[in-house]
Design an enzyme around this catalytic site. Structure first.
Site, mmCIF file in Angstrom:
data_model
loop_
_atom_site.group_PDB
_atom_site.id
_atom_site.type_symbol
_atom_site.label_atom_id
_atom_site.label_comp_id
_atom_site.label_asym_id
_atom_site.label_seq_id
_atom_site.Cartn_x
_atom_site.Cartn_y
_atom_site.Cartn_z
ATOM 1 N N LYS A 37 0.837 -1.195 0.000
ATOM 2 C CA LYS A 37 0.000 0.000 0.000
ATOM 3 C C LYS A 37 0.873 1.246 0.000
ATOM 4 C CE LYS A 37 -3.945 -1.811 2.619
ATOM 5 N NZ LYS A 37 -4.977 -1.569 1.603
ATOM 6 N N ARG A 96 -10.428 -11.399 1.570
ATOM 7 C CA ARG A 96 -11.240 -12.457 0.965
ATOM 8 C C ARG A 96 -10.498 -13.795 0.983
ATOM 9 N NH1 ARG A 96 -11.546 -8.944 -4.470
ATOM 10 N NH2 ARG A 96 -11.259 -7.323 -2.885
HETATM 11 N N1 BES Z 1 -8.268 -3.704 4.301
HETATM 12 C C1 BES Z 1 -8.347 -3.271 2.964
HETATM 13 C C2 BES Z 1 -9.630 -2.492 2.670
HETATM 14 C C3 BES Z 1 -9.662 -1.083 3.172
HETATM 15 C C4 BES Z 1 -8.990 -0.078 2.500
HETATM 16 C C5 BES Z 1 -10.418 -0.773 4.263
HETATM 17 C C6 BES Z 1 -9.086 1.225 2.949
HETATM 18 C C7 BES Z 1 -10.529 0.542 4.696
HETATM 19 C C8 BES Z 1 -9.851 1.532 4.041
HETATM 20 C C9 BES Z 1 -8.335 -4.471 2.030
HETATM 21 O O1 BES Z 1 -7.562 -5.541 2.434
HETATM 22 C C10 BES Z 1 -7.775 -3.998 0.728
HETATM 23 O O2 BES Z 1 -6.621 -3.649 0.705
HETATM 24 N N2 BES Z 1 -8.578 -4.003 -0.329
HETATM 25 C C11 BES Z 1 -8.169 -3.536 -1.589
HETATM 26 C C12 BES Z 1 -8.697 -4.495 -2.619
HETATM 27 C C13 BES Z 1 -8.164 -4.237 -3.998
HETATM 28 C C14 BES Z 1 -6.706 -4.613 -4.051
HETATM 29 C C15 BES Z 1 -8.964 -5.050 -4.975
HETATM 30 C C16 BES Z 1 -8.733 -2.135 -1.790
HETATM 31 O O3 BES Z 1 -9.881 -1.899 -1.379
HETATM 32 O O4 BES Z 1 -8.034 -1.296 -2.292
HETATM 33 MN MN MN Z 2 -5.535 -5.352 1.833
#
Ligand code: BES
Ligand code: MN
Ligand code: ZN
Length: 487
Positions: free
Chosen positions: A271, A345
């Site tokens: 990230k 997931r």
């Molecule tokens: N934990 C995150 C989702 C999230 C992001 C929650 C920001 C709250 C604030 C999750 O594991 C994630 O990183 N999801 C990605 C999925 C994408 C790679 C398809 C996302 O939402 O960017």
């Molecule tokens: Mn994630």
């Protein structure tokens, strides 16, 4: 906090023993029936311009002649709904909570009848107002001394309804506080191991059965997808299973499954740095399962509930999962991991397959799953997905009743298109469009044998900015939903 009700008759405010009285006013005129000294003081405050009978307005009055409590706070509610009383209650409590008030009496004026939902709302407003996170900040101001709240009722019937609401509100408040506390703890404190230890502690205190599976046991079960996320971290994964038994063994359980990523760096699909600290909250789903189990243990409904948590860290390392890797889930389906940041997931799919063994009446998973859900719904309502109309309707209703609302999003087959892979049965991401839905569609592939719903709490589990911190949501929704299944 201790919650009580007390029937108050005319003139009662002159004798009422409390450090402060909070008067919650509903309506745009002073309601009849208030004790004269109190009504006069409020009238005077209005005349002097200290108070307007408009929603959100508050006033603080000291030493009202004829009222025994030395401090009187007045808060005006928008209407007679539980939601409005909660908002006004919170505003009023904020006025007095810092003043060394230990015992607060609350009088609601201007509702035709005090209801259980009103009492529950006020109980949660009070307990939410006094929580202070201190675990890693010993210099934080001490929590307010407020320890006892007496809700004043006009009759025995009102007091009985209020008692019911207070009992529910108090139990939910304990659960919300536990969820907030655990989610607020930083990733180096709240590791999967510590989450499991906290679950054990709670289970022991509440008389719940608990089992914690370690890496070897998770391997033996064949949870290749869950393990693939955990493999990049030196912190061992934990798979936590808690049982609340309130009915005969033959009664099919309700099952809650929580995402317990104690820190989500994204893994190799790292990230960006900004706000990455907030990914310590990525175990908010797990925290809400713990909080709900805590609330249920106190309320003792006549049904069986199983709480399951898959907990691990998502970190990059020489052993970490890589984009393009194919892993084999507990269901036997292979998954092409196109993005290691779509890890929630990957752990949930194995947990969902695992719970098939309980032959559940229904399964609800709770996860801070997608940034797309934050975009879709904002922080007001959690995302809710279910192919089951009744389950969806029950969750929607539970959210309304708990003032912890959700909103249903679709699961049309067409959304599944993007999850196709040339190298595995399914890919772990689709395109950018409809990201909250495609994440739910991924989970749906693992729930064919279940009556299932998914809650995406990415926006509702915590607040960002100056008031950064966990909310304890959706403990209220989940507790109400489970209780509704007992009837
Ligand atoms: N934990 C995150 C989702 C999230 C992001 C929650 C920001 C709250 C604030 C999750 O594991 C994630 O990183 N999801 C990605 C999925 C994408 C790679 C398809 C996302 O939402 O960017
Ligand atoms: Mn994630
Ligand atoms: Zn995550």
């Amino acid at each position: 906090m201790d919650f009580h009700t007390q029937v108050i008759t005319a003139g009662g405010t002159a004798r009422l023993a409390a450090d402060a009285l909070l008067l919650v006013l509903v309506g745009d005129a002073l309601p009849p029936g208030l004790d004269a000294p109190l009504a006069d003081a409020v009238d005077e405050a209005i005349k002097q311009g200290d108070l307007k009978l408009k929603a959100g307005q508050t006033a603080y009055l000291r030493q009202v002649a004829g009222v025994k409590a030395t401090r009187v706070a007045v808060a005006v509610a928008k209407d007679g709904s539980a939601r409005a009383l909660k908002a006004a209650g919170a505003a009023g409590i904020n006025l007095v909570k810092g003043l060394g008030v230990k015992h607060l009496a609350v009088l609601v004026a201007g509702v035709p009848e005090l209801q259980a939902a009103h009492a529950e709302a006020l109980a949660s407003a009070a307990s939410e107002a006094v929580y202070v996170y201190r675990t890693t900040k010993p210099s934080a101001p001490a929590a307010p001394m407020l320890a006892k709240l007496t809700l004043l009722a006009a009759s025995k019937a009102e007091a009985k309804a209020a008692d019911d609401g207070l009992a529910r509100g108090a139990a939910i408040a304990e659960g919300v506080e536990l969820a907030r506390e655990l989610a607020n703890r930083p990733g180096n404190h709240c590791t999967p191991t510590m989450l499991a230890a906290e679950a054990r502690k709670m289970a022991r205190a509440q008389g719940l059965k608990i089992e914690v599976l370690d890496r070897k046991q998770i391997e033996a079960l064949g949870m290749g997808s869950f393990l693939s996320v955990a493999q990049g971290s030196d912190e061992p994964p934990k798979f936590i299973v808690m049982h609340y038994n309130g009915a005969a063994k033959t009664v099919a359980p309700q099952v809650l499954v929580g995402k317990g990523i104690t820190f989500d760096s994204g893994g190799i699909s790292l990230k960006p740095g900004a706000e990455m600290d907030e990914m310590k909250f990525d175990m908010g789903g797990a925290a809400s399962v713990l909080g709900t189990m805590r609330a249920l243990a106190q309320l003792k409904p006549k049904l069986n509930v199983i709480g399951v948590i898959a907990a691990c860290e998502n970190l990059p390392s020489g052993r970490a999962l890589k984009p393009g890797d194919v892993v084999t889930s507990l269901s036997g389906q292979t998954i092409e991991v196109l993005n290691t940041d779509a890890e929630g997931r990957l752990i949930l799919c194995d947990a969902l397959t695992y719970v098939e063994r309980f032959k559940p009446a229904a399964v609800v998973d709770i996860a801070t799953l997608t940034g797309a859900c934050v975009v879709a719904l904002g922080a007001v309502r959690s995302g809710m997905f279910s192919p089951d109309e009744t389950l969806a309707a029950d969750l929607l209703a539970a959210g309304e009743a708990a003032l912890d609302p959700c909103w249903r999003l679709p699961l049309d087959d067409e959304y599944d298109e993007g999850l196709k892979s040339n190298f595995a049965d399914v890919a772990n991401i689709a395109g950018r469009a409809g990201g909250a839905i495609t994440a739910a569609m991924f989970l749906k592939r693992f729930t064919a044998k279940l009556r299932w719903a998914h809650l995406d709490i990415a926006a509702t589990a915590w607040k960002s900015g100056a008031a950064k911190g966990a909310t304890g949501r959706p403990v209220g929704l989940l507790t109400h939903w489970v209780l509704s299944q007992a009837k």
